[in-house]
Write an enzyme that holds these catalytic residues in place. Structure first.
Site, PDB file in Angstrom:
ATOM      1  N   ARG A 148       0.818  -1.210   0.000  1.00  0.00           N
ATOM      2  CA  ARG A 148       0.000   0.000   0.000  1.00  0.00           C
ATOM      3  C   ARG A 148       0.857   1.268   0.000  1.00  0.00           C
ATOM      4  O   ARG A 148       0.446   2.308  -0.501  1.00  0.00           O
ATOM      5  CB  ARG A 148      -0.941  -0.002   1.204  1.00  0.00           C
ATOM      6  CG  ARG A 148      -2.142  -0.914   1.030  1.00  0.00           C
ATOM      7  CD  ARG A 148      -2.990  -0.971   2.273  1.00  0.00           C
ATOM      8  NE  ARG A 148      -2.317  -1.650   3.368  1.00  0.00           N
ATOM      9  CZ  ARG A 148      -2.856  -1.875   4.555  1.00  0.00           C
ATOM     10  NH1 ARG A 148      -4.076  -1.444   4.824  1.00  0.00           N
ATOM     11  NH2 ARG A 148      -2.184  -2.522   5.487  1.00  0.00           N
ATOM     12  N   HIS A 175      -3.373 -26.017   0.624  1.00  0.00           N
ATOM     13  CA  HIS A 175      -3.265 -24.965   1.646  1.00  0.00           C
ATOM     14  C   HIS A 175      -2.439 -25.460   2.846  1.00  0.00           C
ATOM     15  O   HIS A 175      -2.903 -25.493   3.976  1.00  0.00           O
ATOM     16  CB  HIS A 175      -4.647 -24.518   2.120  1.00  0.00           C
ATOM     17  CG  HIS A 175      -4.632 -23.162   2.757  1.00  0.00           C
ATOM     18  ND1 HIS A 175      -5.729 -22.333   2.794  1.00  0.00           N
ATOM     19  CD2 HIS A 175      -3.640 -22.465   3.391  1.00  0.00           C
ATOM     20  CE1 HIS A 175      -5.441 -21.206   3.420  1.00  0.00           C
ATOM     21  NE2 HIS A 175      -4.164 -21.267   3.792  1.00  0.00           N
ATOM     22  N   GLU A 217     -12.017 -23.235  -1.218  1.00  0.00           N
ATOM     23  CA  GLU A 217     -11.367 -24.439  -0.685  1.00  0.00           C
ATOM     24  C   GLU A 217     -12.363 -25.309   0.073  1.00  0.00           C
ATOM     25  O   GLU A 217     -13.265 -24.796   0.745  1.00  0.00           O
ATOM     26  CB  GLU A 217     -10.215 -24.017   0.244  1.00  0.00           C
ATOM     27  CG  GLU A 217      -9.130 -23.275  -0.496  1.00  0.00           C
ATOM     28  CD  GLU A 217      -8.039 -22.723   0.425  1.00  0.00           C
ATOM     29  OE1 GLU A 217      -8.116 -22.948   1.651  1.00  0.00           O
ATOM     30  OE2 GLU A 217      -7.128 -22.068  -0.090  1.00  0.00           O
ATOM     31  N   ARG A 277      -4.076 -15.778  -0.068  1.00  0.00           N
ATOM     32  CA  ARG A 277      -5.465 -16.220  -0.003  1.00  0.00           C
ATOM     33  C   ARG A 277      -5.984 -16.360  -1.426  1.00  0.00           C
ATOM     34  O   ARG A 277      -5.631 -15.564  -2.308  1.00  0.00           O
ATOM     35  CB  ARG A 277      -6.339 -15.215   0.765  1.00  0.00           C
ATOM     36  CG  ARG A 277      -6.181 -15.275   2.272  1.00  0.00           C
ATOM     37  CD  ARG A 277      -6.785 -16.546   2.849  1.00  0.00           C
ATOM     38  NE  ARG A 277      -6.739 -16.588   4.299  1.00  0.00           N
ATOM     39  CZ  ARG A 277      -5.746 -17.103   5.015  1.00  0.00           C
ATOM     40  NH1 ARG A 277      -4.673 -17.578   4.389  1.00  0.00           N
ATOM     41  NH2 ARG A 277      -5.813 -17.139   6.330  1.00  0.00           N
TER      42      ARG A 277
END
Length: 329
Positions: free
Chosen positions: A191, A295, A277, A248
């Site tokens: 950011r 994952h 998932e 993610r």
């Protein structure tokens, strides 16, 4: 978010009884301790049973213990009027409505740092596997193709690449550090520029993707980053570019990625996370240029034990004096 002060004695007046709620499955050490030490309640998995359960118990619940996958969503949080703390097993907390928690002064903790190294190791494993085609070569040998058809097709060099890190937080920095040992040139987008970083800053995800050979997604999940890696970013990465995602599944436009991979508009991908998932798009299953993991980013015995201990530290600390060891924000 600031730590919640111990201004309401009923929040942690007792370490037993109906004040603590477990949401979804959690680490076995955490789960057994919740039952044996705290007498915690468990939210029913069956939706039909939840309403009656919450009617009986919601007013007495002040602390929720959950995981990154099964958090305290908006609807559940509204049903818990006296909730004061959410103790999360995992670094990610996008399954929890943190905006509502902030509005209500509900403290939220996670388990940062203890899983950084193992997640970074997983990213590096995917990086090497995808570029050097390790898993594809393993399948080639197991099928007997080496003997039948001759040598395996050439891969691409993994060292000396331009690599973009999308999200230069703890995990992103650990990934970058590992890749420096391979002589990689590191670029990043966050950011805002990271103070003191010697890496090259890009002003957007598109700009980052256009500048590098490999894009590693390491940013936090949640609404703010949903779909950040979209079709435009993938187009900027291009047909010779590779994508690694250990963040993610929500951060990447999965449909756009599947299409780009199937049509050769991205060279390959290493994916530890997915949008829905444990369901993985069928189109990815037969692609030899894609490595698929279930994952398991932090999935080592040592890290999971460290995460369990930190989760329980947060819980005990909150019950003792209203503070959290590792509050988010």
């Amino acid at each position: 978010m600031t730590q919640h002060a111990a201004t309401e004695p009923d929040v942690h007046a007792s370490t037993r009884g109906e004040s603590i709620l477990q949401i979804g499955p959690v680490n076995p050490t955490v789960q057994s301790t919740l039952a044996s030490e705290f007498g915690a309640l468990r939210l029913p998995d069956d939706e039909a049973e939840r309403g009656a359960f919450l009617d009986r118990h919601a007013d007495g619940i002040s602390v929720a213990v959950c995981s990154g996958r099964f958090g305290v969503d908006a609807g559940l949080m509204r049903r818990l009027p006296r909730l004061r703390a959410i103790v999360n097993f995992g670094v990610g907390y996008d399954a929890t409505d943190v905006a509502q928690a902030a509005e209500r002064g509900i403290a939220v903790s996670n388990t940062p740092d203890v899983l950084t190294d193992c997640v970074a190791d997983t990213a590096l494993a995917l990086y090497l596997d995808v570029l050097r085609r390790v898993s594809a070569a393993d399948r080639f040998v197991r099928r007997g193709d080496w003997e039948r058809t001759g040598n395996f097709p050439l891969a691409v060099r993994a060292s000396g690449r331009k690599v973009g890190i999308l999200g230069l937080g703890r995990i992103g920095a650990a990934i970058a550090h590992r890749l420096e040992a391979f002589g990689c040139e590191i670029h990043y987008h966050s950011r805002r520029p990271v103070e003191g970083s010697s890496y090259t800053y890009a002003g957007s995800a598109d700009e980052l993707a256009a500048a590098v050979d490999v894009l590693v997604v390491a940013t936090a999940g949640g609404p703010e980053s949903a779909g950040l890696v979209d079709a435009d970013v993938l187009a900027a990465l291009g047909p010779s570019g590779y994508l690694i995602n250990i963040a993610r599944g929500s951060v990447v436009d999965q449909d756009a990625l599947v299409s780009a991979l199937a049509q050769g508009r991205v060279a390959g991908a290493g994916l530890d996370v997915f949008a829905d998932e444990p369901r993985v798009p069928a189109e990815l299953m037969d692609l030899d240029n894609v490595v698929l993991l279930p994952h398991l980013g932090s999935g080592t015995d040592e890290t999971r034990q460290d995460m369990a201990e930190l989760t329980l530290e947060n819980l005990r600390s909150y019950l003792r004096d209203g503070s959290l060891v590792t509050p988010i924000g």
